[in-house]
Enzyme design. Structure first.
Site, PDB file in Angstrom:
ATOM      1  N   GLU A  39      24.748 -90.017  26.877  1.00 35.19           N
ATOM      2  CA  GLU A  39      25.873 -89.241  26.323  1.00 35.19           C
ATOM      3  C   GLU A  39      25.718 -88.851  24.858  1.00 35.19           C
ATOM      4  O   GLU A  39      26.607 -89.112  24.039  1.00 35.19           O
ATOM      5  CB  GLU A  39      27.192 -89.998  26.551  1.00 35.19           C
ATOM      6  CG  GLU A  39      27.429 -90.264  28.038  1.00 35.19           C
ATOM      7  CD  GLU A  39      28.740 -90.985  28.340  1.00 35.19           C
ATOM      8  OE1 GLU A  39      29.449 -91.381  27.403  1.00 35.19           O
ATOM      9  OE2 GLU A  39      29.045 -91.137  29.533  1.00 35.19           O
ATOM     10  N   ASP A  93      30.729 -89.022  41.344  1.00 32.54           N
ATOM     11  CA  ASP A  93      31.982 -89.317  42.050  1.00 32.54           C
ATOM     12  C   ASP A  93      32.897 -88.112  41.863  1.00 32.54           C
ATOM     13  O   ASP A  93      32.754 -87.368  40.899  1.00 32.54           O
ATOM     14  CB  ASP A  93      32.642 -90.641  41.609  1.00 32.54           C
ATOM     15  CG  ASP A  93      32.875 -90.790  40.116  1.00 32.54           C
ATOM     16  OD1 ASP A  93      32.893 -89.787  39.383  1.00 32.54           O
ATOM     17  OD2 ASP A  93      33.051 -91.954  39.676  1.00 32.54           O
TER      18      ASP A  93
END
Ligand SMILES: *[C@@H]1O[C@H](CO)[C@@H](O)[C@H](O)[C@H]1NC(C)=O
Ligand SMILES: *[C@@H]1O[C@H](CO)[C@@H](O)[C@H](O)[C@H]1NC(C)=O
Length: 337
Positions: free
Chosen positions: A149, A258
């Site tokens: 990230e 997800d």
């Protein structure tokens, strides 16, 4: 087993109506289909049994136990107990492992930020952490998320203790220390909201281009894939983006997939979720250097989503009772192409 017989057995297994995800992924030329898991979940026997089914899951990722807070909670005092448990389980089940992760601003040990270290000191702390962690599991890890990230949504670098103290070069330095520790592991930079074409994806593209130009050891881009039902980038946008990444001469992997929805789920939202899973998996399937897909745990029972996004959940292909949802068939369809 003879390799021809081996492929014949595989073909028979995957053409059966109840074909399983890792076998489907292998049959289509991918390295794996996998899932994240977390140490506290392993005491749940029915959960552990399904997790260990390497026909569905040929790869696992420890969702927490390799992170900095867990592996070097005190400066210089490494703890690999939790991480070793996952690696041992994977070996027993003949599953591959993604290492997650070396350098991340979140779930960091407090001492790293509170130490107010200068550039030289923090650089050596980071190198030591990454080198020690990767070296400890040398030979056991298929891919490492070396940097996690690093970007803001607009594609600029995120302000973190590493970026602010060391500068952009922290990324190259971390990659080089991981390469030195385990030359056979594939080294990744991993981020979210880079599934489709976007300013953040462009930031990643430019970073990898510049790392390649410096001959820094970068092998892959990890695309997390924390998505929302009905709000995906288009199939074309995802596929073009994956293609643009791999055109740089690196692999890509979907690393934390997800697809969440407002809870409770409805027939319609579950049907849309099936379509959305198929969209992402099919895009990976159609891009040669997209090597595999990992879901961020496999059952809603242990998803991180409800704890972080109030009123949302049901993000995974198995429900709270470990029963398959329509999303499972969406993944299978995406893998069949
Ligand atoms: C190491 O980590 C394990 C697993 O989280 C934990 O149970 C144990 O107490 C830790 N050991 C030390 C010495 O902190
Ligand atoms: C930190 O040190 C490195 C290596 O000398 C240098 O390239 C970098 O510019 C420095 N970063 C900052 C923010 O001063």
């Amino acid at each position: 087993m003879h390799s021809k017989l081996n492929s014949l057995v595989l073909l028979v297994l995957v053409t059966a109506a109840n074909a399983q995800l890792h076998l489907l992924a292998r049959a289509t030329g991918k390295q794996y289909f996998g899932t994240a898991t977390d140490n506290p979940e392993l005491v749940d026997k029915p959960y552990l049994k399904q997790l260990s089914n390497n026909h569905d899951f040929g790869q696992i990722t420890p969702s927490n136990s390799m992170k900095w807070f867990a592996t070097e909670p005190v400066q210089g005092k490494f703890n690999f107990t939790g991480a070793e448990e996952i690696v041992k389980l994977a070996k027993k089940n003949k599953q591959l492992v993604r290492g997650h992760n070396c350098v991340w601003h979140s779930q960091l040990a407090d001492w790293v930020e509170s130490g107010a270290f200068d550039n030289v000191t923090l650089t050596s702390i980071m190198i030591k952490h990454c080198y020690t962690l990767v070296k400890h599991f040398k030979g056991d890890i298929l891919q490492w998320d070396v940097v996690n990230e690093p970007f803001n949504e607009d594609g600029t670098f995120r302000s973190t203790v590493f970026y602010d103290t060391i500068g952009e070069s922290y990324i190259e330095t971390a990659l080089r220390s991981a390469r030195a520790a385990d030359p056979s592991a594939k080294l990744y930079i991993n981020d979210y909201n880079i599934e489709g074409l976007s300013p953040k994806s462009t930031g990643m593209l430019n970073l990898v281009k510049s790392l390649k130009a410096k001959r820094a050891p970068i092998d892959g881009i990890g695309i997390q894939g924390h998505l929302i039902v009905g709000q995906l980038p288009s199939f074309d946008s995802i596929k073009s983006n994956l293609q643009a990444f791999t055109n740089l001469g690196v692999d890509v992997a979907i690393t934390e997939l997800d697809i969440r929805m407002p809870t409770p789920p409805t027939t319609d939202s579950l049907a849309q979720q099936k379509i959305d899973y198929e969209t992402v998996v099919k895009a990976c399937n159609e891009v040669k250097r997209c090597v595999g897909v990992t879901i961020w745990d496999w059952t809603d029972k242990y998803s991180w989503v409800p704890g972080v996004f109030t009123g949302e959940g049901a993000a995974l292909p198995w429900d709270d009772d470990l029963k398959k949802k329509p999303a499972y068939d969406g993944i299978a369809a995406g893998l069949r192409g």
